[in-house]
Enzyme design. Sequence first.
Site, PDB file in Angstrom:
ATOM      1  N   SER A  58      15.474 -22.866 -34.984  1.00 26.16           N
ATOM      2  CA  SER A  58      15.700 -21.772 -35.927  1.00 26.16           C
ATOM      3  C   SER A  58      16.991 -21.983 -36.720  1.00 26.16           C
ATOM      4  O   SER A  58      17.100 -22.951 -37.468  1.00 26.16           O
ATOM      5  CB  SER A  58      15.696 -20.451 -35.150  1.00 26.16           C
ATOM      6  OG  SER A  58      15.591 -19.353 -35.999  1.00 26.16           O
ATOM      7  N   ASP A 144       4.282 -18.164 -34.196  1.00 27.61           N
ATOM      8  CA  ASP A 144       5.659 -17.794 -34.555  1.00 27.61           C
ATOM      9  C   ASP A 144       5.640 -16.657 -35.568  1.00 27.61           C
ATOM     10  O   ASP A 144       5.171 -16.841 -36.697  1.00 27.61           O
ATOM     11  CB  ASP A 144       6.381 -19.020 -35.127  1.00 27.61           C
ATOM     12  CG  ASP A 144       7.868 -18.800 -35.350  1.00 27.61           C
ATOM     13  OD1 ASP A 144       8.276 -17.643 -35.567  1.00 27.61           O
ATOM     14  OD2 ASP A 144       8.617 -19.791 -35.309  1.00 27.61           O
ATOM     15  N   HIS A 181       8.288 -17.825 -31.403  1.00 27.35           N
ATOM     16  CA  HIS A 181       9.553 -18.307 -31.972  1.00 27.35           C
ATOM     17  C   HIS A 181      10.498 -18.609 -30.817  1.00 27.35           C
ATOM     18  O   HIS A 181      11.308 -17.759 -30.401  1.00 27.35           O
ATOM     19  CB  HIS A 181      10.142 -17.252 -32.902  1.00 27.35           C
ATOM     20  CG  HIS A 181      11.309 -17.769 -33.699  1.00 27.35           C
ATOM     21  ND1 HIS A 181      11.172 -18.703 -34.696  1.00 27.35           N
ATOM     22  CD2 HIS A 181      12.637 -17.487 -33.631  1.00 27.35           C
ATOM     23  CE1 HIS A 181      12.355 -18.972 -35.220  1.00 27.35           C
ATOM     24  NE2 HIS A 181      13.267 -18.253 -34.583  1.00 27.35           N
TER      25      HIS A 181
END
Length: 353
Positions: A58, A144, A181
């Site tokens: 991320s 995600d 995620h």
Amino acid sequence: MDSSGTRGRARDPHRAAARVLAVAAGAVLAACAAPAPDAQPLPALGVDAQRVVLVGLSSGAAFATQAHLAHPERFVGVGLVAGPPYGCAGGDLQVALGSCMKGEPAPDAEALVADIRARAADGRIGPLEGLAGDRVWVLRGSADPVVGEAVVDATVAVYRALAEDAPGLEVRYDGGRAFGHLLPTDGDAGVACGETASPFLGACGFDAAGAALDALLGPAPGAPPAQAQGELLAFDQDALRPGGADAFLADTGYVYVPAQCRERDCGVVVALHGCDQNAGAVGEAFVRDAGFNRQADARDLVVLYPQTRASYAPLNPKACWDWWGYSGTDYDTRDGVQLRWLSAALDALARPR
């Protein structure tokens, strides 16, 4: 990635009081990030400068891309899990939260490539030929909900376009696995694979750390041990402030050192946590359970785990890496303070034993 914050001048008559509260809250957050009692200088290990890679999740993936392009001479590959393309935010938090996370609208890969080439030409980032022969591995879970598919597609498209400037630049994309995620692992630490929740590690039966290192450095010469065998050390991150400048990092970072790396030159993997995944938020979950340490034992690698810190001034309550400009307008160039800190850390690891 950070999902809060505003731009522009507040019109609330109590704005001054709110700013005082924000500064006070920032002081509390900083106090919570006090250095570990046993934090020492980063050890001098004489690491092999030809075997240094980055892997990030991320905002950590966004920062990994910035480091790779700013200093291609330092790295031979980068692993990106759910990360946006270089320069996507353009210094604008609202763009970061929209186009660069949700993909609405999708990032303009062609425009980003043109900007990268212009930055390389004027020296704000490294020469693109320095990417020649590097390996790029990109991963995104199909479940995600935070970073959209169009965003990661743009990351892949940008790197593939840069292969025109860097012969032999190899880009691989794995986008067909159903996870949220998070960083998948083959252990039982973390949350269920399809969830998106702290500590953003998922018990997926898939070792993303191992897959990334396979792609970037080739297969390990042997199977990793069932449990990590080396030392996980806390180190003083403030000792590496570039020119004394605040890099908006926690006082303490971590480094994992396999026993053999005390005796011979090893490579380095810089493992970059995501937002809300720093030690201040998840303790040692990421630095112990993400899967890098066992792989490091089998591959002669030191693992550097830099740690960000949460703050309200500047606005970064989720302790993200800077990929939209909270540390300054030059955040994603060679002059960026977090990138200069990382260079100092790698220099320290490379000092002779």
